[in-house]
Design a protein around this motif. Structure first.
Motif, short mmCIF file in Angstrom:
data_model
loop_
_atom_site.label_atom_id
_atom_site.label_comp_id
_atom_site.label_asym_id
_atom_site.label_seq_id
_atom_site.Cartn_x
_atom_site.Cartn_y
_atom_site.Cartn_z
N LEU A 70 9.84 25.45 -48.88
CA LEU A 70 10.59 25.79 -50.09
C LEU A 70 11.27 27.15 -49.95
O LEU A 70 12.40 27.34 -50.43
CB LEU A 70 9.66 25.79 -51.31
N LYS A 71 10.61 28.09 -49.32
CA LYS A 71 11.19 29.43 -49.16
C LYS A 71 12.06 29.52 -47.92
O LYS A 71 12.86 30.45 -47.79
CB LYS A 71 10.06 30.46 -49.07
N ASN A 72 11.92 28.58 -47.01
CA ASN A 72 12.70 28.57 -45.76
C ASN A 72 13.26 27.18 -45.52
O ASN A 72 12.81 26.46 -44.62
CB ASN A 72 11.81 28.99 -44.58
N PRO A 73 14.23 26.75 -46.34
CA PRO A 73 14.77 25.38 -46.22
C PRO A 73 15.53 25.19 -44.91
O PRO A 73 16.01 26.15 -44.31
CB PRO A 73 15.69 25.26 -47.43
N PRO A 74 15.65 23.96 -44.47
CA PRO A 74 16.40 23.69 -43.24
C PRO A 74 17.90 23.79 -43.48
O PRO A 74 18.37 23.73 -44.62
CB PRO A 74 15.99 22.26 -42.89
N ASP A 75 18.66 23.93 -42.39
CA ASP A 75 20.10 23.96 -42.51
C ASP A 75 20.64 22.52 -42.57
O ASP A 75 19.88 21.56 -42.69
CB ASP A 75 20.73 24.75 -41.36
N GLU A 76 21.95 22.38 -42.43
CA GLU A 76 22.56 21.05 -42.56
C GLU A 76 22.14 20.10 -41.44
O GLU A 76 22.06 18.89 -41.63
CB GLU A 76 24.09 21.18 -42.57
N THR A 77 21.86 20.66 -40.26
CA THR A 77 21.44 19.80 -39.14
C THR A 77 20.00 19.35 -39.29
O THR A 77 19.59 18.36 -38.69
CB THR A 77 21.60 20.53 -37.80
N GLY A 78 19.22 20.09 -40.06
CA GLY A 78 17.80 19.78 -40.21
C GLY A 78 16.94 20.25 -39.06
O GLY A 78 15.73 20.06 -39.08
N LEU A 79 17.56 20.90 -38.06
CA LEU A 79 16.82 21.32 -36.87
C LEU A 79 16.55 22.80 -36.82
O LEU A 79 15.90 23.29 -35.89
CB LEU A 79 17.59 20.91 -35.60
N ALA A 80 17.05 23.55 -37.81
CA ALA A 80 16.85 25.00 -37.84
C ALA A 80 16.77 25.45 -39.29
O ALA A 80 17.08 24.68 -40.21
CB ALA A 80 17.98 25.73 -37.10
N LEU A 81 16.36 26.68 -39.51
CA LEU A 81 16.30 27.22 -40.86
C LEU A 81 17.69 27.61 -41.32
O LEU A 81 18.53 28.05 -40.53
CB LEU A 81 15.37 28.44 -40.90
N ALA A 82 17.93 27.45 -42.62
CA ALA A 82 19.23 27.82 -43.19
C ALA A 82 19.43 29.32 -43.09
O ALA A 82 18.48 30.10 -43.23
CB ALA A 82 19.31 27.36 -44.65
N ALA A 83 20.67 29.74 -42.84
CA ALA A 83 20.98 31.16 -42.77
C ALA A 83 20.75 31.81 -44.13
O ALA A 83 21.13 31.28 -45.16
CB ALA A 83 22.44 31.36 -42.33
#
Length: 479
Positions: free
Chosen positions: A145-158
């Motif tokens: 919840l505090k570190n959601p994934p980015d659009e690819t789902g393979l990394a954390l969102a910036a």
């Protein structure tokens, strides 16, 4: 070997595959840890950032975790075997990867914010279109919840936000292992601990607080080190600070980087250290032993010592007996350190293999072993035990060569065994001789030559006989 993502499905033609986890245990004592070697590949097969399953491992095992996405190192403190980790990974897959309706691993994680009330973690299936809450509200869910994934789902969102208004206009904070794959640290006053567990906040209520992860306050990470210790800039500052210390203190420092070294890396570092000391003419046995102990290769260091110091077949005997004998003695310690002597025997085989054209001879090998034996570097027990063990390619690299070395050294081993037997016989004869002498002396004392009484009789004063007590007082005036 590829496994089915859902291991409850036994179909060999199941199209969702993932690599089997590969784990490697490193370190010892309090510094022991398990490195998940192929975590990036496994996470990619699951469509999740690698930090998510790593965080789940830490939560399930009650262990601290470390991760450096830039160098793709994902670590769980403690020693854990692959099967155990694979079973825990199955639990992660059921909760965070498989669709709750069709059970296909085709889901994307969605974080729906609710303002001050926090957020909700949902899983949307691309196969059946199901959108359902993730059936878990544990530490890993709170972390996502505090570190959601980015659009690819393979990394954390910036710029992933924790919901606390930190630095910056957008209320975001720098995080470890962000979308850029770096290892930046949370330095905001609200950031709490920013160590190995990546932005763990004091208010999270995680088990980390129960384990004492926050000892030292907001400026310390989960291991009690200054925050940002894995950040490259902080590492440089630590190295600069260490360089300002006296050399005698620097040799005692054991850094995190050193704890991660493989045995070969440690040997290479000691090889470099020894070579530099030899080139500068500052070959101090005590200093070499301290460096070997710091690198945790105290006994094995003799392998490097032989490689560096004994580099000329023509001067081997003098180098062993005179030039470098103090260095060797510091490591093998005469008869005291049998373990180091066994490594020294291995180093001797390596030395012969390196100069086999010069040393593989019926005279040179016995002379070489005798040089080590005469200099008190190898004991009779070590040499005889080595001979009894037989050939091995561990050090020579060639079992046939090792067999030749054993055969050529056999005359010297036979001499050692014979000398040992003769020495034992001489000791027995000497003991027997001493016993005979003691018996003769006892008979002499108790026989005719002995004095039967301590009272002495002598004539004096006109033939009168007086009895003289041996302990009677003597009149000095009458002497």
């Amino acid at each position: 070997m590829a496994l089915n993502v859902n291991r409850e499905v036994s179909d060999d033609f199941y199209r969702y595959k993932m690599p089997r986890l590969i784990a490697k245990v490193e370190g010892k004592g309090n510094g022991i840890k398990t490195v998940i070697v192929n975590m990036p590949e496994v996470a990619k097969a699951l469509g999740r950032p690698p930090i998510y399953p790593t965080k789940f491992f830490g939560a399930e095992l009650g262990a601290q975790i470390q991760f450096d996405q830039k160098n793709e190192r994902f670590i769980v403190n403690g020693a854990h075997d692959c099967d155990k980790l694979q079973t825990i990974l199955d639990a992660f897959i059921r909760k965070y990867v498989l669709c709750s309706k069709c059970e296909n691993p085709e889901t994307d994680l969605i974080v729906r914010t609710r303002g001050k009330q926090g957020g909700e973690l949902l899983a949307k299936c691309k196969a059946c279109g199901c959108l359902a809450p993730v059936p878990d509200n544990g530490r890993t869910a709170q972390f996502i919840l505090k570190n959601p994934p980015d659009e690819t789902g393979l990394a954390l969102a910036a710029g992933a936000s924790s919901g606390k208004g930190g630095r910056g206009a957008a209320g975001t904070r720098r995080r470890r292992g962000g979308a850029n794959g770096g290892t930046t640290a949370d330095r905001s006053p609200e950031g709490g601990n920013s160590g190995e567990e990546s932005n763990h906040h004091p208010d999270d209520g995680d088990a980390d607080d129960l384990n004492g992860a926050g000892v030292g306050g907001d400026d310390f990470d989960s291991d009690g080190e200054w925050e940002g210790g894995d950040d490259e800039n902080d590492r440089e500052q630590q190295r600069a600070a260490a360089d300002e210390l006296p050399a005698s203190i620097q040799r005692l420092i054991v850094t995190d980087e050193m704890l991660e070294l493989t045995p070969q890396d440690r040997a290479d570092r000691f090889h470099k250290f020894l070579t530099e000391r030899l080139s500068s003419g500052q070959l101090s046995p005590g200093e070499l032993v301290l460096e070997a102990e710091r690198l945790d290769i105290r006994d094995k260091a003799v392998l490097v010592v032989v490689e560096v110091l004994l580099d000329s077949p023509a001067t081997l005997v003098s180098d062993i007996a005179k030039t470098y004998r103090p260095v060797f003695l510091a490591f093998v310690g005469g008869d005291k350190n049998r373990r180091a002597q066994k490594y020294l025997m291995g180093a001797v085989e390596t030395l012969i293999a390196r100069f086999r054209d010069s040393l593989l001879d019926a005279k040179r090998i016995p002379n070489l072993l005798n040089a080590f034996y005469s200099a008190d570097l190898l004991s009779e027990e070590t040499l005889i035990e080595w001979a009894a063990k037989g050939p091995s390619k561990r050090y020579s690299g060639d079992r046939k060569l090792s067999r030749s070395i054993h055969e050529l050294s056999q005359p010297f081993i036979n001499w050692l065994q014979t000398a040992d037997e003769e020495s034992s016989s001489e000791d027995d004869e000497e003991d027997e001789e001493n016993n005979k002498e003691a018996g003769h002396l006892k008979e002499k004392i108790n026989g005719n030559g002995s004095t039967k009484s301590s009272r002495q009789v002598r004539p004096s004063n006109g033939g009168r006989v007086e009895e003289e007590q041996p302990d009677s007082d003597v009149d000095i005036d009458n002497i």
